[in-house]
Motif scaffolding. Sequence first.
Motif, PDB file in Angstrom:
ATOM      1  N   VAL A   3      42.584  33.651  35.523  1.00  0.00           N
ATOM      2  CA  VAL A   3      42.241  34.994  35.483  1.00  0.00           C
ATOM      3  C   VAL A   3      40.987  35.437  35.102  1.00  0.00           C
ATOM      4  O   VAL A   3      40.204  34.117  35.144  1.00  0.00           O
ATOM      5  CB  VAL A   3      42.797  35.023  33.495  1.00  0.00           C
ATOM      6  CG1 VAL A   3      42.372  35.702  32.925  1.00  0.00           C
ATOM      7  CG2 VAL A   3      44.370  34.542  33.720  1.00  0.00           C
ATOM      8  N   VAL A   4      40.055  36.215  35.087  1.00  0.00           N
ATOM      9  CA  VAL A   4      38.779  36.422  34.775  1.00  0.00           C
ATOM     10  C   VAL A   4      38.257  35.457  33.197  1.00  0.00           C
ATOM     11  O   VAL A   4      38.634  35.861  32.499  1.00  0.00           O
ATOM     12  CB  VAL A   4      38.128  37.154  33.647  1.00  0.00           C
ATOM     13  CG1 VAL A   4      38.957  38.112  32.989  1.00  0.00           C
ATOM     14  CG2 VAL A   4      36.558  37.994  33.964  1.00  0.00           C
ATOM     15  N   SER A   5      37.245  34.827  33.719  1.00  0.00           N
ATOM     16  CA  SER A   5      36.308  34.022  32.648  1.00  0.00           C
ATOM     17  C   SER A   5      35.907  34.566  31.648  1.00  0.00           C
ATOM     18  O   SER A   5      35.183  36.168  31.528  1.00  0.00           O
ATOM     19  CB  SER A   5      35.777  33.009  33.773  1.00  0.00           C
ATOM     20  OG  SER A   5      34.886  33.470  33.536  1.00  0.00           O
ATOM     21  N   LYS A   6      36.241  34.485  30.417  1.00  0.00           N
ATOM     22  CA  LYS A   6      35.825  34.692  28.531  1.00  0.00           C
ATOM     23  C   LYS A   6      34.889  34.012  28.295  1.00  0.00           C
ATOM     24  O   LYS A   6      35.195  32.937  27.413  1.00  0.00           O
ATOM     25  CB  LYS A   6      37.407  35.506  27.955  1.00  0.00           C
ATOM     26  CG  LYS A   6      37.791  36.631  28.579  1.00  0.00           C
ATOM     27  CD  LYS A   6      36.909  38.242  29.040  1.00  0.00           C
ATOM     28  CE  LYS A   6      36.547  38.244  27.419  1.00  0.00           C
ATOM     29  NZ  LYS A   6      36.059  39.367  27.894  1.00  0.00           N
ATOM     30  N   ASN A   7      33.777  33.618  28.795  1.00  0.00           N
ATOM     31  CA  ASN A   7      33.140  33.086  28.269  1.00  0.00           C
ATOM     32  C   ASN A   7      31.627  33.528  27.907  1.00  0.00           C
ATOM     33  O   ASN A   7      30.872  32.950  27.048  1.00  0.00           O
ATOM     34  CB  ASN A   7      32.024  31.784  29.562  1.00  0.00           C
ATOM     35  CG  ASN A   7      31.558  32.557  30.689  1.00  0.00           C
ATOM     36  OD1 ASN A   7      31.302  34.154  29.348  1.00  0.00           O
ATOM     37  ND2 ASN A   7      31.203  32.300  31.410  1.00  0.00           N
ATOM     38  N   GLY A   8      32.134  34.268  27.291  1.00  0.00           N
ATOM     39  CA  GLY A   8      31.434  34.946  25.752  1.00  0.00           C
ATOM     40  C   GLY A   8      29.928  35.851  26.623  1.00  0.00           C
ATOM     41  O   GLY A   8      28.837  35.986  26.257  1.00  0.00           O
ATOM     42  N   ALA A   9      29.556  35.986  28.191  1.00  0.00           N
ATOM     43  CA  ALA A   9      29.012  36.773  28.767  1.00  0.00           C
ATOM     44  C   ALA A   9      28.514  38.129  28.484  1.00  0.00           C
ATOM     45  O   ALA A   9      29.692  39.172  28.263  1.00  0.00           O
ATOM     46  CB  ALA A   9      28.962  36.141  30.386  1.00  0.00           C
ATOM     47  N   ASP A  10      27.648  38.356  28.222  1.00  0.00           N
ATOM     48  CA  ASP A  10      27.752  40.009  28.046  1.00  0.00           C
ATOM     49  C   ASP A  10      28.272  40.681  28.896  1.00  0.00           C
ATOM     50  O   ASP A  10      27.244  41.204  29.966  1.00  0.00           O
ATOM     51  CB  ASP A  10      25.928  40.307  27.822  1.00  0.00           C
ATOM     52  CG  ASP A  10      25.758  40.813  26.159  1.00  0.00           C
ATOM     53  OD1 ASP A  10      25.211  41.199  26.069  1.00  0.00           O
ATOM     54  OD2 ASP A  10      27.087  41.211  25.542  1.00  0.00           O
ATOM     55  N   ASN A  11      28.921  41.456  28.668  1.00  0.00           N
ATOM     56  CA  ASN A  11      29.235  42.198  30.048  1.00  0.00           C
ATOM     57  C   ASN A  11      29.565  42.002  30.511  1.00  0.00           C
ATOM     58  O   ASN A  11      29.019  42.800  32.019  1.00  0.00           O
ATOM     59  CB  ASN A  11      28.187  43.617  29.216  1.00  0.00           C
ATOM     60  CG  ASN A  11      28.492  45.170  30.123  1.00  0.00           C
ATOM     61  OD1 ASN A  11      30.192  45.224  30.114  1.00  0.00           O
ATOM     62  ND2 ASN A  11      28.308  46.170  29.777  1.00  0.00           N
ATOM     63  N   ALA A  12      30.437  40.714  30.879  1.00  0.00           N
ATOM     64  CA  ALA A  12      31.033  40.604  32.265  1.00  0.00           C
ATOM     65  C   ALA A  12      31.255  41.813  32.966  1.00  0.00           C
ATOM     66  O   ALA A  12      30.550  41.669  34.224  1.00  0.00           O
ATOM     67  CB  ALA A  12      32.253  39.216  31.732  1.00  0.00           C
ATOM     68  N   ALA A  13      32.141  42.604  32.340  1.00  0.00           N
ATOM     69  CA  ALA A  13      32.407  43.587  33.543  1.00  0.00           C
ATOM     70  C   ALA A  13      31.345  44.565  34.591  1.00  0.00           C
ATOM     71  O   ALA A  13      31.554  44.604  35.690  1.00  0.00           O
ATOM     72  CB  ALA A  13      33.701  44.526  32.583  1.00  0.00           C
ATOM     73  N   ALA A  14      30.417  44.611  34.116  1.00  0.00           N
ATOM     74  CA  ALA A  14      29.510  45.798  34.432  1.00  0.00           C
ATOM     75  C   ALA A  14      28.523  44.502  35.176  1.00  0.00           C
ATOM     76  O   ALA A  14      28.474  44.769  36.443  1.00  0.00           O
ATOM     77  CB  ALA A  14      27.895  45.384  33.462  1.00  0.00           C
ATOM     78  N   ALA A  15      28.575  43.174  35.230  1.00  0.00           N
ATOM     79  CA  ALA A  15      28.321  42.442  36.009  1.00  0.00           C
ATOM     80  C   ALA A  15      29.163  41.927  37.255  1.00  0.00           C
ATOM     81  O   ALA A  15      28.789  42.708  38.419  1.00  0.00           O
ATOM     82  CB  ALA A  15      28.194  40.762  35.715  1.00  0.00           C
ATOM     83  N   ILE A  16      30.073  41.955  36.936  1.00  0.00           N
ATOM     84  CA  ILE A  16      31.025  42.456  38.138  1.00  0.00           C
ATOM     85  C   ILE A  16      31.486  43.564  39.291  1.00  0.00           C
ATOM     86  O   ILE A  16      31.051  43.665  40.648  1.00  0.00           O
ATOM     87  CB  ILE A  16      33.066  41.517  37.980  1.00  0.00           C
ATOM     88  CG1 ILE A  16      33.018  40.601  36.939  1.00  0.00           C
ATOM     89  CG2 ILE A  16      33.554  41.817  38.651  1.00  0.00           C
ATOM     90  CD1 ILE A  16      33.679  39.785  36.833  1.00  0.00           C
ATOM     91  N   LYS A  17      30.994  44.731  38.324  1.00  0.00           N
ATOM     92  CA  LYS A  17      30.880  45.802  39.159  1.00  0.00           C
ATOM     93  C   LYS A  17      29.950  45.385  40.099  1.00  0.00           C
ATOM     94  O   LYS A  17      30.159  46.597  40.892  1.00  0.00           O
ATOM     95  CB  LYS A  17      31.103  46.983  37.922  1.00  0.00           C
ATOM     96  CG  LYS A  17      31.570  48.368  38.738  1.00  0.00           C
ATOM     97  CD  LYS A  17      31.072  49.634  37.756  1.00  0.00           C
ATOM     98  CE  LYS A  17      30.139  50.469  37.390  1.00  0.00           C
ATOM     99  NZ  LYS A  17      30.522  51.053  35.746  1.00  0.00           N
ATOM    100  N   ALA A  18      28.896  44.919  39.294  1.00  0.00           N
ATOM    101  CA  ALA A  18      27.570  45.152  40.530  1.00  0.00           C
ATOM    102  C   ALA A  18      28.226  44.914  41.067  1.00  0.00           C
ATOM    103  O   ALA A  18      26.793  45.208  42.413  1.00  0.00           O
ATOM    104  CB  ALA A  18      25.907  45.360  39.620  1.00  0.00           C
ATOM    105  N   ARG A  19      28.170  43.093  41.228  1.00  0.00           N
ATOM    106  CA  ARG A  19      28.703  42.878  42.829  1.00  0.00           C
ATOM    107  C   ARG A  19      29.573  43.076  43.533  1.00  0.00           C
ATOM    108  O   ARG A  19      29.224  43.230  45.027  1.00  0.00           O
ATOM    109  CB  ARG A  19      29.146  41.138  42.276  1.00  0.00           C
ATOM    110  CG  ARG A  19      28.920  40.012  43.012  1.00  0.00           C
ATOM    111  CD  ARG A  19      27.934  39.379  43.405  1.00  0.00           C
ATOM    112  NE  ARG A  19      27.705  38.964  44.408  1.00  0.00           N
ATOM    113  CZ  ARG A  19      27.160  39.566  45.718  1.00  0.00           C
ATOM    114  NH1 ARG A  19      27.070  40.904  45.309  1.00  0.00           N
ATOM    115  NH2 ARG A  19      27.753  38.593  47.155  1.00  0.00           N
ATOM    116  N   ALA A  20      30.122  43.835  42.785  1.00  0.00           N
ATOM    117  CA  ALA A  20      31.584  44.447  44.051  1.00  0.00           C
ATOM    118  C   ALA A  20      30.799  45.771  44.514  1.00  0.00           C
ATOM    119  O   ALA A  20      30.760  46.084  45.847  1.00  0.00           O
ATOM    120  CB  ALA A  20      32.519  44.977  43.673  1.00  0.00           C
ATOM    121  N   ALA A  21      29.750  46.821  43.854  1.00  0.00           N
ATOM    122  CA  ALA A  21      29.105  47.607  44.606  1.00  0.00           C
ATOM    123  C   ALA A  21      28.465  47.211  45.696  1.00  0.00           C
ATOM    124  O   ALA A  21      28.442  47.157  47.127  1.00  0.00           O
ATOM    125  CB  ALA A  21      27.899  48.001  43.620  1.00  0.00           C
TER     126      ALA A  21
END
Lengths: 131, 198
Positions: A3-21
């Motif tokens: 599962v995606v780690s929910k470590n309280g990182a700010d807007n983790a989804a945005a970082a993953i999206k940028a990496r995917a792009a």
Amino acid sequence: VSVVSKNGADNAAAAIKARAAAWLEQRDRENWSNVNQATLDDWLAASLAHRVAFWRLDATWERTERLAALRSGSADDVARTSTRWPAIAAFAFALALFAAFGAVRLVPRLWPDEQVYSTAIGGHKVIALST
Amino acid sequence: MVDTPDNDHESLDPRHSSAGVKVSDLRAWFIHEVLPMEAALTQYLHHNWRNPNDIEDLLQDVYVRVCEAAIRQRPDSTKSFIFTTARNLLIDRVRREQVIPIEAVLDLDSLGIAVDEPGPDRNVMAREELRRLQAALDRLTPRCREVVVLRRIEGMQRRAIALRMGISEATVAEHLANGVSALADILYGEAVDFRRQK
């Protein structure tokens, strides 16, 4: 499945999206290698969140390919979801669409975005697809 | 939509490979059945969650949850499954963070969200798809759009694009990555314009 780690990182989804792009962009390069692919596969396998982010962008990337088919005149590819759409009509529509697109861009934006489709250019009418 | 799966031979759960769902199957299901719900799902999350900065994370969590569930068993109704998952996620978040959502609107119909896809008139759909793509491209910044068009529509190589536009290849790459990201948000995340127009 991790599962995606929910470590309280700010807007983790945005970082993953940028990496995917960034991955998608790199995969598009000429020098993309098997080693690169293996690294990408590892990244994808690390988290389902990585996969969905990548799939979403990859699907978008593939959708833009339809415009390429349109530009080259191979209307069959563009309308491949269509059962029988005559190639000539498709190509004529393609030309009209590009003409309309160009005209819209030349004219100052005097109307809001949602009215772009309702301009009288080409006499297309808006067809409601939902009830 | 052409499926070019990354690693489609792979099973998602190596411990139970016989029962494992192939990645390519999950990918196809996600793209064709889940992604088209993104605009409605985003709208739903906005209606039911106070902090707009959380929406992107919530959306991702819904996607992960529905895919995890779909690995075990594909839901009968993707639509209702997605929104049930979203509701449960919000409830979990409320409990965990001790925050109160704006209101407990959990009924889809009350939001008037158009979720059902229009009837399959394929000609109309093909034309709508082109219109949507064109409109989405037009929303990119001019330089970004130019790069995307040259690469994806004209099929030019990065080096040629860089030379033509007088920018570095790194900048070309940046525009491509930003472009595809922005296009995804427009094409999947936003409600189709002609619906709003009615």
